[in-house]
Design an enzyme around this catalytic site. Structure first.
Site, short mmCIF file in Angstrom:
data_model
loop_
_atom_site.label_atom_id
_atom_site.label_comp_id
_atom_site.label_asym_id
_atom_site.label_seq_id
_atom_site.Cartn_x
_atom_site.Cartn_y
_atom_site.Cartn_z
N CYS A 1 0.88 -1.19 0.00
CA CYS A 1 0.00 0.00 0.00
C CYS A 1 0.91 1.22 0.00
O CYS A 1 0.94 2.00 0.94
CB CYS A 1 -0.90 0.02 1.22
SG CYS A 1 -1.84 -1.50 1.53
N ALA A 2 1.67 1.38 -1.10
CA ALA A 2 2.79 2.34 -1.11
C ALA A 2 2.36 3.80 -1.10
O ALA A 2 3.09 4.65 -0.60
CB ALA A 2 3.68 2.06 -2.32
N GLY B 1 4.68 6.93 -1.45
CA GLY B 1 5.96 6.26 -1.31
C GLY B 1 6.93 6.68 -0.23
O GLY B 1 8.11 6.37 -0.32
N GLY B 2 6.46 7.36 0.81
CA GLY B 2 7.38 7.75 1.89
C GLY B 2 8.17 6.58 2.46
O GLY B 2 9.38 6.64 2.63
N LYS B 3 7.47 5.48 2.72
CA LYS B 3 8.14 4.31 3.31
C LYS B 3 8.90 3.51 2.25
O LYS B 3 9.93 2.91 2.55
CB LYS B 3 7.13 3.44 4.06
CG LYS B 3 6.53 4.19 5.26
CD LYS B 3 5.49 3.38 6.01
CE LYS B 3 4.81 4.22 7.08
NZ LYS B 3 3.88 5.22 6.52
N ASP C 1 -4.58 -2.81 -10.63
CA ASP C 1 -5.84 -2.59 -11.37
C ASP C 1 -6.64 -3.89 -11.49
O ASP C 1 -7.74 -3.92 -12.02
CB ASP C 1 -5.55 -1.99 -12.76
CG ASP C 1 -4.48 -2.75 -13.52
OD1 ASP C 1 -4.12 -3.87 -13.08
OD2 ASP C 1 -3.99 -2.23 -14.54
N CYS D 1 -1.49 4.14 10.99
CA CYS D 1 -1.29 5.40 11.73
C CYS D 1 -2.54 5.65 12.59
O CYS D 1 -3.08 6.74 12.62
CB CYS D 1 -0.97 6.56 10.81
SG CYS D 1 -2.15 6.80 9.47
#
Length: 405
Positions: A232-233, A236-238, A283, A354
């Site tokens: 679940c990017a 893309g922070g992680k 998709d 979070c």
């Protein structure tokens, strides 16, 4: 403090879009700050901070101002006048500002401050749910901390620089930072500054990422050369943090159902010099089913209520409806059961949210472990991070291992 009419009017415009048009606070603030190119950093700071504070304490201000949604423009000015009186700001003599009973405002504030749901400005259902889930003492401390504006925290991009070199580069640009004990790549700004205009940012030396969020990738224990899947990017922070920990070696597949977010990830990856990230839009179920049993590491940074990050997104409190919790917990279960199959035996997986609610966190992990899909997995350890204890965002993360059968 001298008040400028155009700045206050910009705040009123922003509140109208957030409260009446249901737009997102961060997007609205960005939009409103473009009204006038001549505004300096102090002007822009006034608009952003006042808007966020009024969104944060909406329930308290509406109660004192005796206003109800949908808010007319005079209602919004009345709420703003309450904010100004409570801040000790002398009200200007403008036709939009009605005669304001300052003593009554202060008296009403003192009275409502004794009741948590008004003092901390939360809807009844969130206040009741969180007190029941966390206990009165923890929830009272937590919501008080979650109502404080979040600090600016940077994560050093170790693909391009070191924490010490980044500190020096930012100092040369007039920005002071401090390391945070126990967080390998994090730097804190003692004073807010627009870090996005720095050369260091343009060079890809850092990303803005809360200290709690930085613990997620570290928990996954990735090694250079592995196949890692971030399921679940988002933007893309992680993923970017994982690429740095992998030293750009190996394959990092970043998946998401939103192609627009993955486009943003591609842009950020270029700036970061992260070459081993491969974005894939989900998709159809084929996209992840092709990966079953193939990954050394899997990250599931699951969609959630976001109750741990309402310092950053205070409008979450007003936008979320009670039925959303049931809906999101079902989605979390489905995601865990589907995406866990990507992990190969002997591999490790992190489930993170979070949120501070056990229903989205440890309860979900236990439910997964007792399911058919989870029977080969073991919980190695987990972390519950509360803003009131850490000073950073509320987070949850669990490290699981798929046993060699």
């Amino acid at each position: 403090m001298k008040l400028h009419r155009n700045l206050v009017f910009a705040v009123i415009d922003a509140l109208n879009l957030i409260f009446n048009e249901n737009e997102y606070a961060d997007k609205v603030v960005q939009k409103v700050l473009k009204y006038d190119k001549r505004w300096g950093s102090r002007d822009r700071g006034f608009i952003a901070e006042t808007t966020y504070e009024m969104v944060r304490y909406k329930r308290l201000y509406t109660e004192i101002a005796a206003t109800k949604a949908p808010f007319s423009r005079p209602d919004l000015f009345r709420m703003w006048a309450v904010w100004a009186v409570l801040k000790g700001i002398k009200l200007p003599d403008w036709k939009q500002i009605e005669p304001t009973p300052e003593r009554r405002i202060k008296g009403k504030f003192d009275e409502l401050s004794k009741i948590r749901k008004y003092r901390e400005a939360v809807p009844d259902w969130i206040d009741e749910l969180c007190e029941k889930s966390l206990g009165e003492k923890l929830w009272t401390a937590e919501i008080a901390k979650l109502n404080e504006p979040a600090e600016v925290i940077l994560r050093t991009n170790t693909l391009k620089t070191t924490k010490e070199k980044l500190r020096k580069a930012l100092l040369d640009e007039g920005i002071v930072t401090e390391p945070i004990k126990g967080y390998a790549s994090a730097l804190r700004l003692p004073e807010r500054a627009n870090v996005f205009i720095t050369q260091s940012f343009k060079n890809g030396f850092f990303e803005v990422q809360d200290a709690s969020s930085q613990l997620v990738a570290a928990m996954l224990d990735v090694k250079p050369g592995q196949r890692v899947v971030d399921t679940c990017a988002g933007a893309g922070g992680k993923s970017l943090h994982l690429a740095a920990l992998m030293e750009n070696k190996g394959q990092l597949i970043a998946m998401d159902i939103y192609g627009s977010k993955l486009k943003e990830l591609k842009r950020r990856a270029r700036r970061n010099g992260a070459h081993n990230i491969e974005p894939r839009e989900i998709d159809s179920t084929k996209v992840f089913k092709k990966l079953y049993g193939s990954a050394d590491r899997v990250l599931i940074d699951a969609p959630c209520t976001g109750l741990g990050v309402i310092r950053r997104n205070p409008d979450t409190k007003w936008k979320m409806q009670p039925e959303f919790l049931d809906k999101i917990t079902k989605t979390q279960q489905e995601i865990l059961r589907s995406y866990s199959k990507i992990l190969k035996p002997g591999g490790k997986m992190v489930y993170a949210t979070c949120s501070i609610l056990p229903q989205e966190n440890l309860d979900q992990v236990k439910s997964f472990l007792s399911s058919d899909e989870g029977k080969e997995f073991s919980l190695i350890n987990d972390k519950k991070i509360y803003a009131s204890k850490s000073g950073f965002d509320g987070f949850y993360m669990a490290l699981l291992e798929r046993r060699l059968v």
